[in-house]
Design a protein around this motif. Structure first.
Motif, short mmCIF file in Angstrom:
data_model
loop_
_atom_site.label_atom_id
_atom_site.label_comp_id
_atom_site.label_asym_id
_atom_site.label_seq_id
_atom_site.Cartn_x
_atom_site.Cartn_y
_atom_site.Cartn_z
N ALA B 213 0.82 -1.39 -0.15
CA ALA B 213 0.06 0.10 -0.10
C ALA B 213 0.88 1.10 -0.09
O ALA B 213 0.53 2.39 -0.60
N ALA B 214 1.79 1.20 0.77
CA ALA B 214 2.93 2.39 0.91
C ALA B 214 3.74 2.68 -0.44
O ALA B 214 3.58 3.82 -0.92
N LYS B 215 4.00 1.39 -1.13
CA LYS B 215 4.57 1.66 -2.28
C LYS B 215 3.43 2.17 -3.44
O LYS B 215 3.94 3.03 -4.13
N ALA B 216 2.26 1.64 -3.43
CA ALA B 216 1.19 2.33 -4.33
C ALA B 216 0.81 3.90 -4.19
O ALA B 216 1.11 4.56 -5.10
N PHE B 217 0.77 4.09 -2.93
CA PHE B 217 0.38 5.33 -2.59
C PHE B 217 1.83 6.22 -2.76
O PHE B 217 1.62 7.41 -3.44
N GLY B 218 3.03 5.72 -2.43
CA GLY B 218 4.17 6.47 -2.53
C GLY B 218 4.53 6.84 -4.26
O GLY B 218 4.62 8.16 -4.43
N PHE B 219 4.18 5.69 -4.95
CA PHE B 219 4.34 6.07 -6.58
C PHE B 219 3.36 6.89 -6.91
O PHE B 219 3.74 7.84 -7.73
N TRP B 220 2.03 6.70 -6.47
CA TRP B 220 0.97 7.51 -6.83
C TRP B 220 1.26 9.10 -6.70
O TRP B 220 1.47 10.21 -7.45
N ILE B 221 1.47 9.34 -5.36
CA ILE B 221 1.92 10.90 -4.69
C ILE B 221 3.14 11.33 -5.42
O ILE B 221 3.10 12.45 -5.97
N VAL B 222 4.16 10.57 -5.55
CA VAL B 222 5.46 11.19 -5.96
C VAL B 222 5.18 11.42 -7.52
O VAL B 222 5.59 12.65 -7.88
#
Lengths: 148, 536
Positions: B213-222
């Motif tokens: 989840a962190a990776k998905a949100f991270g990629f999304w936000i960045v």
């Protein structure tokens, strides 16, 4: 658009002395020519006079924006001026014109030409700005009043 | 290799012809969304129907069934479908109306968020309750079905609202803003669920799910933040080359690049494509990219839907038909409840809440993309894939009449004066004597804006509505009969007025010129005079 790039303090005429519309246009075109901005002053003059003939460029509130298009300039050329006496440009409100903005733009080249006029018009919509421009002591003061 | 390519080209040919034909038939004759026809085309020519017939000169069926596989499609054809889904999501991102979302982010967020959460829970729970092989809410199949209940395709709603001139009603802007959030959360949800699915079934490892989840949100936000910050600068740089083709080509290249990068960090490709579109959506070339990509879209995307249709196994669907109907009904209820309830808290009455719920009902491409990913990753089988397609079919058929019925009657707002549409805009009108004069002036105005280096794009091929953009400036030109109106932010009013004045001046000169031209009847007569000249 960056107005300061198109208009510098050296493009300000503190007092335009002519008392007729044609005289004002001639005087402002001669000013631009004197600053070496025109390749063919006669063609530039003709374009502005012709545009004025088609429809007055007086926009009310004592402001007029005489302008023209000609192939003899490569980029937007502009100057602003002030007439203490005022001239009748037959604008929509019949007020005498004291604030003058002239632009000459290339006829066959795209660019933000009307956008320059509209930006200046947007600034001059503010009554305080117009009053400050007219009350300024010199060209530098007028320039500050207009663009600040 | 040659044989593989021959089969691929023939498959693409048959799918393209079938999808175009059925799309046309559904849209024009049955008055249903085109996509349903394209799906049906795939079902008809696919491996579960006509496609399995042996073709003598190919020494095989055109669309063979691969025993032991869940997907009966060749990797080559699937690659074409993936490329189409990237184009689809890139354009969806490009069409996102970020300013509208930001302006109505309060009510829009509440409606969008609640819609996603409630639909997800409804979809997930009904799967756990009714599918014997699914025993936990964290089962990848349950997560997948929950995710695909969340997707909203606001395109159908937008078209209906715009036809009925309700787009700027409080309900209209709320739906549009909510749909943006719905898309964003939905796409991040896909990323998480795809990644969980790839981790494989088995026990629930919250640590690994957290990382995913962190990776998905991270990629999304960045990627989104970097994209939004960087895109205008990139576009400004590219504009110096004075080639719209280079701008469009580079943008598409970036969408593919980000799609690939998203996949390499374990997310779905479509996320990268959507983020690229979103980042470019607020630049002045967004409409230009959309318009130029439209050709590619028009030919490739029907192929994607047809490939999805191909995968519908009728025997499998028959086995889960009742569940499919229940699931579709629950998915509709999830949207109505999830989106309608928060609307009640934001000043809408029950009628307004129903309208918002109905507006969020249509489903589209994202449902299918999620289902396709689930099928290809082996997370769901042909039965649940069939359920996804049924959900899309039922949603698409029910939504338009429901929406039209919901929008009958009075205001949906408790205080009718308190319009949610607080958008500050100014309108400049030009009433011309005839329609042809208005057509002529409209063409001149568009040319005048272009010569001021604005990008002008026709919004809808069937009606004269244009979007005129340059950097942050945006103007909408609408012609209704002999009336032309330009709508823009107050700070652009002077520009619009000055451009119109200059065109009127030119027109005046043209009229005077025409008067000097002499009698048009006489001129026409002299032209006709030589029409049937004597050859002898």
């Amino acid at each position: 658009m960056n107005l300061r790039k198109a208009l510098t303090v050296d493009d300000v005429i503190p007092e335009v002395s002519a008392v007729t519309v044609e005289g004002i246009i001639r005087e402002m075109v001669a000013f631009l020519d004197g600053r070496g901005k025109l390749r063919d002053a006669q063609a530039a003059l003709q374009s502005v006079l012709e545009r004025e003939k088609k429809m007055s460029t007086g926009v009310g509130h004592g402001v007029a924006i005489p302008h023209g298009k000609t192939d003899t300039v490569d980029e937007l050329v502009t100057c602003v001026g002030r007439s203490a006496q005022g001239v009748d440009f037959a604008g929509p409100d019949g007020e005498r014109v004291h604030i003058l903005v002239m632009t000459i733009s290339p006829a066959n080249r795209t660019g933000p030409h009307i956008q320059f006029i509209s930006e200046i018009a947007r600034l001059l919509k503010e009554g305080d700005r117009r009053r400050a421009y007219l009350a300024a002591e010199d060209a530098a003061g007028m320039y500050r009043a207009l663009l600040q | 290799m040659t044989h593989l390519m021959t089969v691929l080209v023939l498959q693409v040919a048959v799918l393209t012809l079938a999808a175009q034909g059925m799309g046309f038939f559904f849209e024009k004759k049955l008055r249903q969304p085109r996509v349903l026809g394209e799906l049906a085309a795939g079902m008809i020519v696919g491996p579960y129907a006509l496609g399995r017939i042996h073709i003598a000169f190919l020494h095989q069926p055109l669309f063979p069934v691969f025993p032991g596989e869940t997907m009966h499609v060749t990797p080559e054809l699937y690659a074409v479908a993936v490329l189409a889904s990237i184009i689809l999501l890139f354009l969806s991102g490009l069409e996102t109306d970020l300013p509208t979302f930001l302006r109505f982010s309060g009510v829009g967020s509440a409606v969008g968020l609640s819609g996603v959460v409630v639909s997800f829970l409804f979809g997930n729970l009904i799967t756990v309750l009714l599918v014997p092989s699914v025993t936990s809410m964290m089962d990848p199949a349950a997560l997948f079905l929950g995710t695909l209940s969340t997707a909203t395709s606001v395109g159908i709603t937008a078209r209906i609202l715009s036809e009925r001139r309700r787009m700027s009603s409080p309900e209209g802007v709320t739906i549009l803003a909510a749909a943006v959030l719905d898309d964003v959360i939905g796409i991040v949800l896909i990323a998480i669920v795809v990644a969980i699915g790839r981790l494989g079934g088995g026990g629930i490892d919250w640590g690994r799910i957290g990382v995913v989840a962190a990776k998905a949100f991270g990629f999304w936000i960045v990627a989104t933040a970097a994209g939004i910050a960087f895109a205008p600068r990139l576009v400004r740089g590219l504009k110096r080359l004075h080639s719209v083709d280079v701008i469009v080509g580079t943008s598409f290249g970036l969408a593919l690049l980000l799609a690939g990068l998203a996949e390499t960090v374990g997310l779905a490709m479509i996320i990268g494509a959507y983020v690229t579109g979103l980042a470019l959506s607020h630049t002045d070339v967004a409409d230009e990219i959309r318009e130029r990509m439209h050709g590619l879209y028009h030919y490739l995307v029907p192929l994607f839907f047809a490939v999805m249709g191909m995968m519908v196994d009728f025997a499998a669907v028959a086995r889960v038909f009742v569940f499919g109907l229940i699931f579709s009904a629950v998915a509709i209820a999830g949207k109505l409840v999830g989106c309608g309830l928060p609307a009640l808290a934001f000043g809408f009455n029950r009628r307004g809440a129903l309208r918002i719920g109905a507006g969020m009902l249509p489903r589209g491409e994202v449902t299918l993309i999620v289902a396709g990913i689930g099928l290809s990753a082996g997370i769901i089988g042909p039965e649940l894939f069939g359920v996804s397609v049924m959900t899309l079919l039922v949603g698409s058929i029910v939504a338009p009449p429901a929406l039209i019925a919901a929008f009958r009657g009075g205001s949906g707002y408790r205080n009718a004066d308190d319009k949610a549409d607080a958008a500050q805009s100014t309108e400049v009108h030009l009433d011309l004597p005839t329609v042809s004069a208005a057509d002529f002036i409209r063409a001149r105005i568009i040319e005048a804006f272009r010569s001021e280096e604005f990008f002008v794009n026709r919004v809808d091929i069937n009606s004269p509505i244009y979007r005129i953009r340059q950097d942050e400036k945006s103007i909408t030109l609408v012609q209704r009969g002999s009336d032309i109106s330009l709508v823009t932010a107050p700070e652009n009013e002077q520009l619009v007025r000055l451009i119109l004045v200059e065109e009127i001046v030119e027109l005046k000169e043209l009229f005077e010129g025409l008067q000097r031209f002499g009698d048009p009847g006489e001129l026409g007569g002299s032209l006709l005079d030589g029409l049937l000249g004597d050859d002898e």
